[in-house]
Design an enzyme around this catalytic site. Structure first.
Site, mmCIF file in Angstrom:
data_model
loop_
_atom_site.group_PDB
_atom_site.id
_atom_site.type_symbol
_atom_site.label_atom_id
_atom_site.label_comp_id
_atom_site.label_asym_id
_atom_site.label_seq_id
_atom_site.Cartn_x
_atom_site.Cartn_y
_atom_site.Cartn_z
ATOM 1 N N LYS A 232 0.839 -1.197 0.000
ATOM 2 C CA LYS A 232 0.000 0.000 0.000
ATOM 3 C C LYS A 232 0.873 1.245 0.000
ATOM 4 O O LYS A 232 1.952 1.266 0.603
ATOM 5 C CB LYS A 232 -0.938 -0.008 1.208
ATOM 6 C CG LYS A 232 -1.969 -1.139 1.154
ATOM 7 C CD LYS A 232 -2.919 -1.090 2.335
ATOM 8 C CE LYS A 232 -3.939 -2.219 2.246
ATOM 9 N NZ LYS A 232 -4.885 -2.197 3.382
ATOM 10 N N ARG A 296 -16.944 -6.733 8.752
ATOM 11 C CA ARG A 296 -17.504 -5.491 8.213
ATOM 12 C C ARG A 296 -18.679 -5.804 7.306
ATOM 13 O O ARG A 296 -18.833 -6.915 6.805
ATOM 14 C CB ARG A 296 -16.439 -4.720 7.440
ATOM 15 C CG ARG A 296 -15.977 -5.404 6.150
ATOM 16 C CD ARG A 296 -14.797 -4.693 5.542
ATOM 17 N NE ARG A 296 -14.355 -5.335 4.299
ATOM 18 C CZ ARG A 296 -13.196 -5.099 3.710
ATOM 19 N NH1 ARG A 296 -12.352 -4.243 4.241
ATOM 20 N NH2 ARG A 296 -12.864 -5.708 2.581
ATOM 21 N N LYS A 326 -10.072 -13.599 3.021
ATOM 22 C CA LYS A 326 -11.248 -12.737 3.119
ATOM 23 C C LYS A 326 -12.415 -13.493 2.511
ATOM 24 O O LYS A 326 -12.376 -13.884 1.349
ATOM 25 C CB LYS A 326 -11.028 -11.416 2.386
ATOM 26 C CG LYS A 326 -12.240 -10.486 2.459
ATOM 27 C CD LYS A 326 -11.964 -9.145 1.825
ATOM 28 C CE LYS A 326 -11.881 -9.240 0.317
ATOM 29 N NZ LYS A 326 -11.764 -7.914 -0.321
ATOM 30 N N ARG A 393 -13.242 4.466 -5.488
ATOM 31 C CA ARG A 393 -12.177 3.576 -5.950
ATOM 32 C C ARG A 393 -12.104 3.539 -7.468
ATOM 33 O O ARG A 393 -13.127 3.420 -8.146
ATOM 34 C CB ARG A 393 -12.397 2.157 -5.417
ATOM 35 C CG ARG A 393 -11.513 1.097 -6.056
ATOM 36 C CD ARG A 393 -11.490 -0.181 -5.256
ATOM 37 N NE ARG A 393 -10.775 0.006 -3.983
ATOM 38 C CZ ARG A 393 -10.552 -0.980 -3.099
ATOM 39 N NH1 ARG A 393 -11.002 -2.197 -3.356
ATOM 40 N NH2 ARG A 393 -9.903 -0.730 -1.983
ATOM 41 N N GLU A 458 -3.121 0.667 -3.812
ATOM 42 C CA GLU A 458 -2.815 -0.709 -3.423
ATOM 43 C C GLU A 458 -2.414 -1.492 -4.674
ATOM 44 O O GLU A 458 -3.179 -1.556 -5.637
ATOM 45 C CB GLU A 458 -4.021 -1.363 -2.749
ATOM 46 C CG GLU A 458 -3.725 -2.746 -2.201
ATOM 47 C CD GLU A 458 -4.860 -3.297 -1.357
ATOM 48 O OE1 GLU A 458 -4.766 -4.450 -0.915
ATOM 49 O OE2 GLU A 458 -5.856 -2.571 -1.155
ATOM 50 N N LYS A 490 -7.380 1.228 6.867
ATOM 51 C CA LYS A 490 -8.355 2.308 7.027
ATOM 52 C C LYS A 490 -9.062 2.197 8.366
ATOM 53 O O LYS A 490 -9.275 3.198 9.059
ATOM 54 C CB LYS A 490 -9.358 2.271 5.876
ATOM 55 C CG LYS A 490 -8.736 2.366 4.486
ATOM 56 C CD LYS A 490 -9.796 2.265 3.409
ATOM 57 C CE LYS A 490 -9.207 2.348 2.006
ATOM 58 N NZ LYS A 490 -8.469 1.105 1.644
#
Length: 811
Positions: A232, A296, A326, A393, A458, A490
Site C-alpha cells: 500500500k 464489516r 477474506k 475507488r 494498493e 483504514k
C-alpha cells in the site's frame, strides 16, 4: 522562489493567456498603493478584476474539458471503424469450389503472390494507422495531465494573490473570496474521472488492436509456485491525475458494466466495521496476532443499494503455512438488523441457491458456515457498528487477469458509528442514516469524521517464483508519485484518530501524518508527449520536455517574494538517475560542487552564507522513544519532508510560518483533499531515527513473531546454562582435588562457583525478560551486549587472581 516566476515557468505556453494574470493583479495592488492609501473603491475594482480572472480560468477549463470529450468521442468512432475494417480484411473470401476466390460480381480472381502482397500491404497500413492513433491518444493523455496541472496552478495563484492583498492593503478578502467565489465555482475540485475512464477504454482498444486480452480469472493461481505481494502507498492530491494517467497506459480501468454511462456513485465504496467497546478486534488487527479478525458490512454505490456484503478478514501468520483470507456472503439490506441480532439465519436463503443451481454444494456449505460463525462472533463478543469508511475507488486490471491488480482510493473518509459516548449515531440500526455518500459530509461535526489527506494506492502482484514484476510497476512504485506505507489499514487509522480516549496503542504511521510526502520529481512514471508528435504545438510543458519534467511545479516555500536567491544545496541519493546523466558526469558535477563549497567557507570553517542554512533540528527530549523500524522498505517512509526547488531540483528548508498559516487558514487544505488542516507544504529532507508517541499513547511497531523466535530464546538460555554448569564443575573439581588446607584453592573454587551462580541468575532473568518482550511484540534490542562481556571479564579476573596468588605463594 517567487510565485510570479514559478507560474511563468510551470505553465503550458499554448494556454498562457488563460492562466490567472498573477503579475497583473500584483501590479494592480502596487500601483494603487503608490498613488494613495487603499480605499473601498480600490477594493471594489480589485474584486472585479479577480472575478474576471476567475471567470476566464473557469471558462477555459470547461471549454477544454468539452473539447477533450469531443476529441475522445471522435477518436472512439474512428477506432471502432478501423477495427471493423481490419477484422473484415482478415475474413476469408468466399470460395467457388475450385480453390479460386470469387469477387462480389462472381468473377474469379486469380490467386497467387499478388494477393499475398496486397494482404501484407493492407496489414501494414492498418498497423501504421493504429500507431498514429496511439500517438494521438498519448497527446490527449498529456492534455488531460496538463489540464489537471492547470487547475492546481491557478488555484494556488488565487490563494496567494488574495493572501498578498490582505497582507498589504489591510482589507480582509480571503474568507469572502473563498466562500462567495471559489466555493461557488470550484474548478480546482475537478477530478477528470469521466475523461480518464473514456481514455482508458479507448487506449486499451488501440493498444490491443481491438482484441482485449482475456484470461483465466485465477491467472497464475493454478501454478504450483507463485508469489502474491500486496503493498500500500499514499499518494498526494497533487499527483492524483498523473498517477491515473500513468497506470491507464498499461492497465485499463476495470468496468463491470461497459455499456452503462459513468456516474460518480459507481466508484463509491462504503464499509461498516464492527467491534466491541474494548476494541478487541482493533487490537488484534493492529498487533497482527494469529487469527485476528475484522468483520464489516460493505456496499457498492449509494445508500439505495439493496444488497449488502458481510465480510470477514482473518489474519494468518506466515509460519502457519496458511494465507490470510477474506470471505463474504450477500444479504438483503432489510435483513441486516435481524441477522446481527440473531433473529434471522441465512440457512434457508443459501439452501434456495443450492436448489436453483446458482451455487455449488461446496460454495453453499462454506457460506452457511461463514454466516453462522460471524453471527456467533457478533453475539459472544458483543460486536456493534464502530467505524465507517468511505472512498471512491478506481480499479485497474485486465479483465479476467489477476496477475497485476491496482486499486486507487480517493476521498477516503473515516466516520464514527458507535453510541459509546452518549451521542446517538447509528442508534439501534446497523448504520447511521444521517449521511450518505455526500463527501465531505458537511453535516457532521469534526469529532465524528476524519478526512484522510491522501489517496491510497494498493498494488497486488501475483508472479511465478523467481519472476520479477513488470518494469513499469517497479518504476511506478519507486517514483516520486507514491510513498510506501506497508500494512496501512483504514479501519485502524479511523479508530486511532476518532477514538483517542479508548485507544492506547496507535499504528506506526500515525506520527508521520504531519510530514509531507511529496518528493523531488524523477524521470520515472512521467507523462510525456511522443517525440514524433505531429501536434501543432512546440511549446514546453511538464508533459512534453525532459527539463520541465525534472522541475514539476510545487508550491513555493513562501510568497513574501523577498527571498529570491536564497537557495540551498542538497543532493539526491541517485543523482545520475535523477538527472538522467552519465555516472561519470554526475560524479564530476558533485566533485565540482564540493570544491566550490570549500572555497566559499570562511576562516572559521563555516560558510560565509551560513545564515541561509538552518541548523538541523534537535530531537525533542522524551522518554517515549522508539527505535527506527527495521524493515528496509520502511526507510522510505521515515525519510520524509521533501521539498523541490523548481529550477534546480534542490532540497530547501522547511515551510515558512507564512506558508503553514496559508494551508490552515485559507481553506486550501479542504480544496486540495486535505480538509483535516494538516500542513501539506513540502519541507526539507529529515532523517527520522526515532518515533515519539503522543501523551499517554504507545506506537504499535510491526513486529513479526514466529514460534522459532521462542525456540531461539530457549536455545540461547540452554547454551548459557550449559556453560554455567561447566564453570561450576571446574570450581567443584578444584575444591575436590586440592589440599583441604589450601586457602588459595578454596578461594579459586569459590570464585568459579560464584561466577556460575551469577551466570545462572542472569540467564534466568534474561530469558524471562525476552519472553515478556516477545509476547508483547516490543521492538527492543534483543542482542545481549552486556552478558557475554561481563562473563568473560569476571572469568578473566578469577583466573588472573588465581595465578597471581599461586605465583606469590611460590615466591
Amino acid at each position: 522562489m517567487k510565485f510570479g516566476a514559478t507560474i511563468k515557468d510551470a505553465l503550458y505556453q499554448d494556454w498562457q493567456a488563460s492562466y490567472i494574470d498573477y503579475g497583473g493583479l500584483k501590479r494592480f495592488i502596487k500601483d494603487r498603493q503608490a498613488k494613495h492609501q487603499w480605499d473601498d473603491a480600490d477594493e471594489a475594482d480589485f474584486i472585479k478584476a479577480l472575478a474576471s480572472e476567475l471567470d476566464k480560468v473557469v471558462k477555459f477549463q470547461e471549454s477544454k474539458i468539452a473539447e477533450l470529450t469531443d476529441k475522445i468521442t471522435n477518436y472512439e468512432s474512428e477506432v471502432k471503424d478501423l477495427i471493423a475494417a481490419a477484422d473484415a480484411s482478415h475474413q476469408p473470401q468466399r470460395s467457388n469450389g475450385d480453390g479460386e476466390a470469387e469477387g462480389e460480381d462472381g468473377d474469379v480472381e486469380a490467386g497467387g503472390a499478388d494477393d499475398d502482397s496486397l494482404s501484407d500491404t493492407s496489414d501494414d497500413e492498418f498497423e501504421d494507422r493504429f500507431v498514429d492513433l496511439e500517438e494521438d491518444l498519448a497527446n490527449v493523455i498529456a492534455d488531460v495531465h496538463d489540464l489537471g496541472h492547470f487547475s492546481h496552478l491557478n488555484y494556488t495563484g488565487f490563494v496567494k494573490i488574495v493572501k498578498k492583498h490582505d497582507k498589504r492593503t489591510g482589507f480582509k478578502l480571503k474568507g469572502h473570496f473563498m466562500k462567495d467565489f471559489l466555493e461557488k465555482r470550484p474548478f480546482y475540485r475537478e477530478n477528470y474521472d469521466g475523461l480518464i475512464l473514456q481514455l482508458s477504454r479507448l487506449y486499451n482498444m488501440v493498444r490491443t488492436r481491438g482484441h482485449p486480452i482475456v484470461g483465466d480469472s485465477s491467472a497464475g493461481g493454478n501454478q504450483s509456485a507463485f508469489v502474491r505481494q500486496t503493498t500500500k502507498y499514499w499518494v498526494h492530491p497533487d499527483n492524483f491525475v498523473q498517477l491515473k494517467l500513468v497506470i491507464l497506459k498499461h492497465l485499463p480501468i476495470l468496468v463491470f458494466n461497459p455499456e452503462k454511462e459513468f456516474e460518480p456513485d459507481d466508484a463509491a465504496i462504503t464499509s461498516i466495521y464492527l467491534d466491541a467497546p474494548d476494541l478487541d478486534l482493533y487490537m488484534g488487527r493492529l498487533e497482527k496476532t494469529e487469527g485476528a479478525e475484522a468483520i464489516r458490512l460493505r456496499w457498492y454505490g449509494g445508500m439505495g443499494v439493496k444488497q449488502i456484503f458481510v465480510e470477514r478478514k482473518t489474519h494468518r501468520e506466515d509460519w502457519t503455512g496458511e494465507k490470510s483470507v477474506k470471505a463474504r456472503f450477500p444479504i438483503a439490506e432489510h435483513l441486516v438488523n435481524d441477522y446481527l441480532a440473531g433473529k434471522y439465519t441465512m440457512d434457508e436463503t443459501f439452501e434456495a441457491l443450492r436448489k436453483k443451481g446458482k451455487k455449488t454444494d461446496k460454495e453453499v456449505d462454506s457460506m452457511i458456515k461463514l454466516a453462522r460463525e460471524v453471527q456467533a462472533a457478533v453475539k459472544h463478543k458483543k460486536l456493534g457498528p464502530v467505524m465507517r469508511t468511505f472512498y471512491n475507488r478506481t480499479a485497474f486490471q485486465l479483465p479476467g487477469d489477476a496477475r497485476v491488480r491496482i486499486s486507487f482510493d480517493t476521498q477516503l473518509s473515516l466516520i464514527r458509528e458507535d453510541n459509546w459516548d452518549g451521542v446517538t449515531r447509528s442508534g439501534n440500526n446497523w448504520r447511521r442514516t444521517d449521511i450518505g455518500i455526500d463527501w465531505p459530509f458537511p453535516q457532521l461535526p469534526d469529532s465524528d469524521k476524519e478526512l484522510f489527506p491522501y489517496g491510497v494506492l494498493e498494488v497486488k502482484l501475483q508472479t511465478q517464483m523467481g519472476q520479477e514484476p513488470p518494469e513499469w510497476v517497479r518504476e511506478l512504485v519507486s517514483s516520486h508519485l507514491v510513498e510506501a506505507v506497508p500494512k496501512f489499514s483504514k479501519f485502524i487509522h479511523g479508530c486511532a484518530t476518532l477514538l483517542p480516549n479508548r485507544v492506547d496503542l496507535v499504528p506506526f504511521w500515525l506520527p508521520q501524518m504531519e510530514t509531507d510526502i511529496r518528493k523531488p520529481a524523477t524521470q520515472k512514471a512521467q507523462i510525456q508527449r511522443p517525440p514524433t508528435s505531429h501536434s501543432n504545438t512546440n511549446s514546453g510543458t511538464p508533459s512534453e520536455t525532459r527539463s520541465t519534467d525534472l522541475a514539476q511545479y510545487t508550491e513555493p516555500v513562501s510568497d513574501d517574494e523577498e527571498d529570491e536567491g536564497n537557495r540551498h544545496i542538497g543532493a539526491t541519493a541517485d543523482e545520475a538517475g535523477w538527472a538522467d546523466l552519465d555516472p561519470q558526469a554526475a560524479a564530476e558535477a558533485k566533485a565540482y560542487r564540493e570544491a566550490q563549497s570549500k572555497v566559499a567557507k570562511g576562516p572559521g570553517g563555516r560558510s560565509e552564507q551560513s545564515h541561509l542554512v538552518a541548523a538541523p533540528p534537535k530531537p525533542p527530549k522524551s522518554n517515549e522513544f522508539f527505535p527506527k523500524l527495521t524493515p528496509a522498505n520502511l526507510s522510505k517512509l521515515l525519510d520524509s519532508r521533501y521539498e523541490l526547488e523548481r529550477d534546480r531540483g534542490l532540497n530547501q528548508q522547511g515551510p515558512s510560518t507564512e506558508a503553514r498559516e496559508e494551508a490552515e487558514a485559507t481553506g486550501a487544505a479542504e480544496a486540495t483533499g486535505n480538509p483535516s488542516g494538516l500542513s501539506l507544504v513540502p519541507g526539507r529532507v529529515e532523517y527520522v531515527s526515532s518515533f515519539r508517541a503522543g501523551q499517554g499513547k504507545k506506537i504499535a511497531v510491526p513486529v513479526r513473531v514466529e514460534p522459532k523466535v521462542f525456540y531461539a530464546n530457549e536455545r540461547t538460555t540452554l547454551a548459557w546454562i550449559e556453560f554455567s554448569v561447566i564453570i561450576s564443575a571446574i570450581g567443584i573439581g578444584i575444591l575436590s582435588f586440592s589440599d583441604p588446607h589450601d586457602d588459595i584453592a578454596l578461594a579459586a573454587a569459590a570464585s568459579f562457583t560464584t561466577v556460575a551462580l551469577l551466570a545462572i541468575l542472569y540467564t534466568a532473568w534474561t530469558y524471562w525478560w525476552r519472553v515478556r518482550m516477545i509476547r508483547a511484540r516490543q521492538a527492543v534490542q534483543y542482542h545481549d551486549y552486556i552478558g557475554p562481556t561481563a562473563l568473560c571479564g569476571i572469568l578473566l579476573v578469577a583466573v588472573i587472581v588465581n595465578f597471581s596468588l599461586r605465583l606469590k605463594q611460590g615466591i
